[in-house]
Design a protein around this motif. Structure first.
Motif, PDB file in Angstrom:
ATOM      1  N   GLU A 148     -29.008 -51.428 -30.013  1.00 13.98           N
ATOM      2  CA  GLU A 148     -29.096 -53.253 -30.955  1.00 13.98           C
ATOM      3  C   GLU A 148     -29.975 -52.898 -32.375  1.00 13.98           C
ATOM      4  O   GLU A 148     -30.455 -53.044 -32.856  1.00 13.98           O
ATOM      5  N   SER A 149     -31.070 -53.176 -31.002  1.00 12.96           N
ATOM      6  CA  SER A 149     -32.310 -53.653 -31.712  1.00 12.96           C
ATOM      7  C   SER A 149     -33.365 -51.926 -32.634  1.00 12.96           C
ATOM      8  O   SER A 149     -33.501 -52.665 -33.137  1.00 12.96           O
ATOM      9  N   VAL A 150     -32.798 -51.215 -32.199  1.00 12.72           N
ATOM     10  CA  VAL A 150     -33.754 -49.910 -32.854  1.00 12.72           C
ATOM     11  C   VAL A 150     -32.600 -49.191 -34.176  1.00 12.72           C
ATOM     12  O   VAL A 150     -33.053 -49.261 -35.085  1.00 12.72           O
ATOM     13  N   GLY A 151     -31.290 -49.665 -33.961  1.00  8.63           N
ATOM     14  CA  GLY A 151     -30.007 -48.753 -34.879  1.00  8.63           C
ATOM     15  C   GLY A 151     -29.166 -47.764 -34.670  1.00  8.63           C
ATOM     16  O   GLY A 151     -29.750 -47.263 -33.696  1.00  8.63           O
ATOM     17  N   ASP A 152     -28.533 -46.979 -34.759  1.00 11.98           N
ATOM     18  CA  ASP A 152     -28.379 -45.751 -34.083  1.00 11.98           C
ATOM     19  C   ASP A 152     -29.020 -44.537 -35.568  1.00 11.98           C
ATOM     20  O   ASP A 152     -28.079 -43.712 -34.930  1.00 11.98           O
ATOM     21  N   SER A 153     -29.779 -44.251 -36.070  1.00  8.30           N
ATOM     22  CA  SER A 153     -30.156 -42.962 -36.331  1.00  8.30           C
ATOM     23  C   SER A 153     -32.005 -43.880 -36.109  1.00  8.30           C
ATOM     24  O   SER A 153     -32.128 -44.637 -36.167  1.00  8.30           O
ATOM     25  N   GLY A 154     -32.129 -42.386 -36.309  1.00 10.31           N
ATOM     26  CA  GLY A 154     -34.204 -42.077 -35.970  1.00 10.31           C
ATOM     27  C   GLY A 154     -34.290 -41.328 -35.193  1.00 10.31           C
ATOM     28  O   GLY A 154     -33.912 -41.182 -33.792  1.00 10.31           O
TER      29      GLY A 154
END
Length: 316
Positions: A144-150
């Motif tokens: 939720e904090s980082v996002g779903d990619s990277g």
């Protein structure tokens, strides 16, 4: 705010030691933890000690610092001192079995806390955090904090401790559902803040564009935060921890850490003493299962106001 907690615990422990005498009614309970320089293990030892003393026992706390030879000698001392019970946070899932067996052979019941040993039927109870549940919960918050990619990295605890692999597996269960999240490094930092710092420095040199760090405990996460701040990259990297330490709570308040997963160490340290007392007096812990799991709780900026003392949320 939270620095006061440790000072109060130290003051409490000191005053309790001064009150101790040879007149304890119910005998000695020996408490062996890992390393009290870490606030998690410090709290574990002091909560167990205070609970035992409140119940009428003499209690002492010692530390093996992850060394099985030291652990074995501390068990020998407990046997020599005719301890009524031993509360042990084991040094090694396999390597601590011999020390536990030695205590049991001497007629001393052993209650394991925090980290398991890889043999059942030896200790009278094994009380541990529900690490799989906590890790999955933390990983969902991390996404939720980082996002779903990277790109991201993982800091891994001591391999001799089953908790390290259990937490890593829990992270993977969640993060594997996001194929665009790429783990570019996984480093063992042995639950240690300094190692978290140095490992993070090396990781950044090879992977300067990471978006997140997921850590098996708070101290490693705090070391990583120090390295990220030094490199001027903390604003672009989200860090998650595990333990619920006072320093992690401070980092959440400052906006430096996204979350921590609170292990209810104060709860199960006290419960271990109660079960030891029951066994001493009745020959049974009073609980049917040897292995007992205690659910973890998520701490974020939204509920940090309920964090009122070390490893405790007031609403739970």
């Amino acid at each position: 705010m939270f620095n006061m907690t440790k000072r109060l615990l130290i003051a409490s422990a000191t005053s309790l030691s001064l009150m101790a005498s040879s007149a304890w009614a119910d005998g000695l309970i020996t408490i062996i933890v890992n390393n009290p320089s870490n606030p998690y293990w410090f709290t574990e030892g002091q909560v167990a000690k205070k609970t035992a003393e409140d119940m009428g026992y003499e209690a002492n706390v010692s530390a093996h610092k992850g060394d099985t030879n030291t652990e074995s000698k501390l068990i020998d001392t407990a046997i020599t001192n005719k301890a009524k019970a031993i509360i042990l946070d084991p040094a090694n899932a396999d390597g601590s079995i011999g020390a536990v067996r030695k205590a049991v052979a001497a007629g001393i019941p052993v209650i394991i806390i925090n980290a398991e040993i890889n043999q059942s039927g030896l200790a009278k109870a094994q009380l541990v955090s529900n690490n799989a549940q906590g890790a999955a919960m933390g990983a969902m918050q991390w996404v939720e904090s980082v996002g779903d990619s990277g790109d991201y990295v993982e800091l891994f605890g001591a391999p001799s401790d089953n908790n390290a692999q259990t937490r890593s597996n829990g992270f993977e269960t969640v993060l594997s559902q996001y194929p665009d999240l790429k783990k570019v490094a996984s480093e063992v930092a042995n639950w240690d803040r300094t190692q978290g710092y140095t490992k993070m420095q090396s990781i950044l040199q090879a992977n300067p564009n990471i978006k997140g760090v997921i850590s098996g405990n708070d101290d490693m996460a705090l070391g990583a935060i120090a390295a990220l701040k030094e490199a001027g990259k903390l604003d672009q990297v989200k860090v998650g921890g595990f333990d619920g330490s006072p320093d992690a709570a401070e980092a959440i308040l400052k906006g430096e850490m996204e979350y921590t997963v609170l292990q209810p160490v104060a709860t199960f340290a006290a419960e271990a003493i109660r079960q030891a007392d029951n066994y001493i007096k009745n020959g049974s812990t009073g609980v049917d299962a040897e292995k007992q799991l205690f659910d973890c709780y998520l701490i974020t900026s939204e509920n940090i106001k309920y964090y009122t003392s070390a490893f405790m949320l007031s609403e739970y």
